[in-house]
Design a protein around this motif. Structure first.
Motif, PDB file in Angstrom:
ATOM      1  N   GLU A  22     -10.966  10.662  -4.626  1.00 42.22           N
ATOM      2  CA  GLU A  22     -10.262   9.420  -4.259  1.00 42.22           C
ATOM      3  C   GLU A  22     -11.257   8.273  -4.377  1.00 42.22           C
ATOM      4  N   TYR A  23     -11.083   7.431  -5.402  1.00 39.10           N
ATOM      5  CA  TYR A  23     -11.963   6.281  -5.628  1.00 39.10           C
ATOM      6  C   TYR A  23     -11.507   5.122  -4.734  1.00 39.10           C
ATOM      7  N   ILE A  24     -12.422   4.601  -3.927  1.00 37.00           N
ATOM      8  CA  ILE A  24     -12.115   3.541  -2.950  1.00 37.00           C
ATOM      9  C   ILE A  24     -12.864   2.275  -3.355  1.00 37.00           C
ATOM     10  N   TRP A  25     -12.189   1.138  -3.262  1.00 30.13           N
ATOM     11  CA  TRP A  25     -12.870  -0.135  -3.497  1.00 30.13           C
ATOM     12  C   TRP A  25     -12.270  -1.220  -2.614  1.00 30.13           C
ATOM     13  N   SER A  29      -9.132  -9.916  -1.246  1.00 31.03           N
ATOM     14  CA  SER A  29      -9.223 -10.665   0.015  1.00 31.03           C
ATOM     15  C   SER A  29     -10.546 -10.404   0.722  1.00 31.03           C
ATOM     16  N   GLY A  30     -11.254  -9.357   0.305  1.00 33.26           N
ATOM     17  CA  GLY A  30     -12.491  -8.974   0.973  1.00 33.26           C
ATOM     18  C   GLY A  30     -12.277  -8.023   2.131  1.00 33.26           C
ATOM     19  N   MET A  31     -11.020  -7.781   2.501  1.00 31.95           N
ATOM     20  CA  MET A  31     -10.721  -6.831   3.584  1.00 31.95           C
ATOM     21  C   MET A  31      -9.668  -5.802   3.173  1.00 31.95           C
ATOM     22  N   ASP A  32      -9.049  -5.982   2.004  1.00 30.32           N
ATOM     23  CA  ASP A  32      -7.976  -5.066   1.595  1.00 30.32           C
ATOM     24  C   ASP A  32      -8.565  -3.890   0.818  1.00 30.32           C
ATOM     25  N   LEU A  33      -8.664  -2.759   1.496  1.00 29.09           N
ATOM     26  CA  LEU A  33      -9.155  -1.555   0.843  1.00 29.09           C
ATOM     27  C   LEU A  33      -8.080  -1.002  -0.096  1.00 29.09           C
ATOM     28  N   ARG A  34      -8.500  -0.553  -1.253  1.00 31.53           N
ATOM     29  CA  ARG A  34      -7.609   0.037  -2.253  1.00 31.53           C
ATOM     30  C   ARG A  34      -8.169   1.407  -2.627  1.00 31.53           C
ATOM     31  N   SER A  35      -7.311   2.283  -3.137  1.00 32.66           N
ATOM     32  CA  SER A  35      -7.830   3.569  -3.626  1.00 32.66           C
ATOM     33  C   SER A  35      -6.847   4.207  -4.584  1.00 32.66           C
ATOM     34  N   TYR A 219     -11.606   2.810   5.915  1.00 33.92           N
ATOM     35  CA  TYR A 219     -10.614   3.415   5.020  1.00 33.92           C
ATOM     36  C   TYR A 219      -9.904   4.587   5.712  1.00 33.92           C
ATOM     37  N   ILE A 220     -10.700   5.460   6.324  1.00 32.95           N
ATOM     38  CA  ILE A 220     -10.127   6.627   7.009  1.00 32.95           C
ATOM     39  C   ILE A 220      -9.202   6.174   8.139  1.00 32.95           C
ATOM     40  N   LEU A 221      -9.602   5.142   8.875  1.00 31.10           N
ATOM     41  CA  LEU A 221      -8.763   4.614   9.957  1.00 31.10           C
ATOM     42  C   LEU A 221      -7.450   4.067   9.421  1.00 31.10           C
ATOM     43  N   GLU A 222      -7.503   3.337   8.303  1.00 30.39           N
ATOM     44  CA  GLU A 222      -6.275   2.808   7.687  1.00 30.39           C
ATOM     45  C   GLU A 222      -5.344   3.952   7.274  1.00 30.39           C
ATOM     46  N   ARG A 223      -5.914   5.013   6.734  1.00 28.22           N
ATOM     47  CA  ARG A 223      -5.101   6.148   6.293  1.00 28.22           C
ATOM     48  C   ARG A 223      -4.463   6.866   7.484  1.00 28.22           C
ATOM     49  N   ILE A 224      -5.221   7.014   8.567  1.00 26.99           N
ATOM     50  CA  ILE A 224      -4.685   7.708   9.749  1.00 26.99           C
ATOM     51  C   ILE A 224      -3.581   6.879  10.408  1.00 26.99           C
ATOM     52  N   THR A 225      -3.785   5.574  10.500  1.00 28.22           N
ATOM     53  CA  THR A 225      -2.737   4.725  11.089  1.00 28.22           C
ATOM     54  C   THR A 225      -1.500   4.688  10.188  1.00 28.22           C
ATOM     55  N   GLU A 226      -1.711   4.801   8.880  1.00 24.58           N
ATOM     56  CA  GLU A 226      -0.574   4.909   7.948  1.00 24.58           C
ATOM     57  C   GLU A 226       0.271   6.141   8.283  1.00 24.58           C
ATOM     58  N   ILE A 227      -0.399   7.266   8.507  1.00 20.74           N
ATOM     59  CA  ILE A 227       0.304   8.511   8.855  1.00 20.74           C
ATOM     60  C   ILE A 227       1.039   8.348  10.189  1.00 20.74           C
ATOM     61  N   ALA A 228       0.401   7.656  11.149  1.00 20.40           N
ATOM     62  CA  ALA A 228       0.967   7.512  12.499  1.00 20.40           C
ATOM     63  C   ALA A 228       2.034   6.419  12.591  1.00 20.40           C
ATOM     64  N   GLY A 229       2.197   5.636  11.520  1.00 22.50           N
ATOM     65  CA  GLY A 229       3.177   4.552  11.560  1.00 22.50           C
ATOM     66  C   GLY A 229       2.752   3.398  12.446  1.00 22.50           C
TER      67      GLY A 229
END
Length: 356
Positions: A22-25, A29-35, A219-229
């Motif tokens: 999973e390539y992350i960048w 905006s300087g705060m929007d993580l993409r992958s 990034y990991i926090l964003e992914r976990i909160t995505e799962i949790a809604g």
């Protein structure tokens, strides 16, 4: 019949040598993580062994539509806590096809500062305290707060326990373990002063790895909160009024500060930070003026101050550092949405390279 959960949790190593990277960048905006993900032949532990890749920079605000290709350079590898097995997360930075860093690539300049022989010799250590706020998804209001209303005043929530004081602990604990699994040197978590607000600490980490680890932890926090809604906010003052803001206090030491006589080096470094206060504040996070008001455990944004054990100062020196005559100090000015590449390298540049 396999369930969706069964398929998501398939162990690829049972049937193939191939792994998912999973390539992350960081976006425009300087705060929007993409992958995005790609298949790689066999396990990889060295980022230089991974292929460069590209993406559509016109869709991330980083390139014009008529010349939209941005190139990803793999820089750091972490174990993937979501896909597990030999699958990996890859922190990348971004370049033009000609090999020039694009304007939003803050890692490139940070890496140059950390590779300066004077900086490398000092082995700068960082401990970054990342505060954040969990929000209810559809109403952008903190987790645990009554819809359209407010909880009781601050006081019982900091490091609090109980269903009326602690909101989102399952997300926070999942994040803690996922970061440890990934190989991030996360050193702790705690509930913060404002209900629905939490903190994790990354470090000690050396040089450029501090920025890599904080970004992948985000990034990991964003992914976990995505799962949790749930939505995670890094806004430095998510709720106006008599509520604490969110910072990213940055603890820092050099080899000279950690050795005998280091307290004098610390005081000299703080004096340099004072002389460059405005330059640091200008890069320490968007909207930081809403947080640095002189209230809620902050110093006023326009005034530099430091003190021993003083949480209302710009820079705090621990009581233990004063007693031992060596140790570290804490820059309390960075906002929760700061770029760790910028903040860590700027502190090193000001305190080690810069000669007033």
């Amino acid at each position: 019949m396999a369930s969706l959960t069964d398929l998501v949790n398939l162990n690829l190593s049972d049937t193939t040598e191939k792994i998912i990277a999973e390539y992350i960048w960081i976006g425009g905006s300087g705060m929007d993580l993409r992958s995005k993900a790609r298949t790689i032949s066999g396990p990889v532990t060295d980022p230089s062994k991974l292929p460069k890749w590209n993406y559509d920079g016109s869709s991330t605000g980083q390139a014009p539509g008529e010349d939209s290709e941005v190139i990803l350079y793999p820089q750091a590898i972490f174990k993937d806590p979501f896909r597990k097995g030999n699958n990996i997360l890859v922190m990348c930075d971004c370049y033009t096809p000609a090999g020039e860093p694009i304007p939003t690539n803050k890692r490139y300049n940070a890496a140059k500062i950390f590779s300066n022989p004077d900086v490398a010799a000092e082995e700068p250590w960082y401990g970054i305290e990342q505060e954040y706020t969990l929000l209810q998804k559809d109403i952008n209001w903190p987790l645990g707060w009554p819809v359209g209303g407010f909880p009781g005043p601050q006081g019982p929530y900091y490091c609090g326990i109980g269903a009326d004081k602690s909101f989102g602990r399952d997300i926070v604990d999942s994040h803690y373990k996922a970061c440890l699994y990934a190989g991030i040197n996360i050193s702790g978590i705690n509930g913060e002063v404002m209900p629905g607000q939490w903190e994790f600490q990354v470090g000690p980490s050396v040089g450029i790895s501090a920025g890599d680890q904080v970004w992948v932890a985000r990034y990991i926090l964003e992914r976990i909160t995505e799962i949790a809604g749930v939505v995670v906010s890094f806004d430095p003052k998510p709720i106006p009024g008599d509520w604490n803001g969110a910072g990213a206090h940055t603890n820092y030491s050099t080899k000279s500060m950690r050795n005998d006589g280091g307290y004098e080096i610390i005081k000299s470094a703080i004096e340099k930070l004072k002389l460059k206060h405005k330059e640091h504040i200008s890069t320490y996070g968007e909207g930081n003026e809403r947080r640095l008001t002189g209230k809620h455990e902050t110093a006023d944004i326009n005034t530099f101050s430091w003190g021993v054990a003083n949480r209302g100062a710009s820079v705090r020196v621990g009581r233990e550092t004063e007693q031992n005559g060596k140790g570290y100090f804490e820059d309390r000015r960075p906002a929760s949405n700061m770029d760790p590449y910028v903040v860590t390298s700027m502190i090193a540049e000001t305190t080690i390279i810069w000669k007033p």
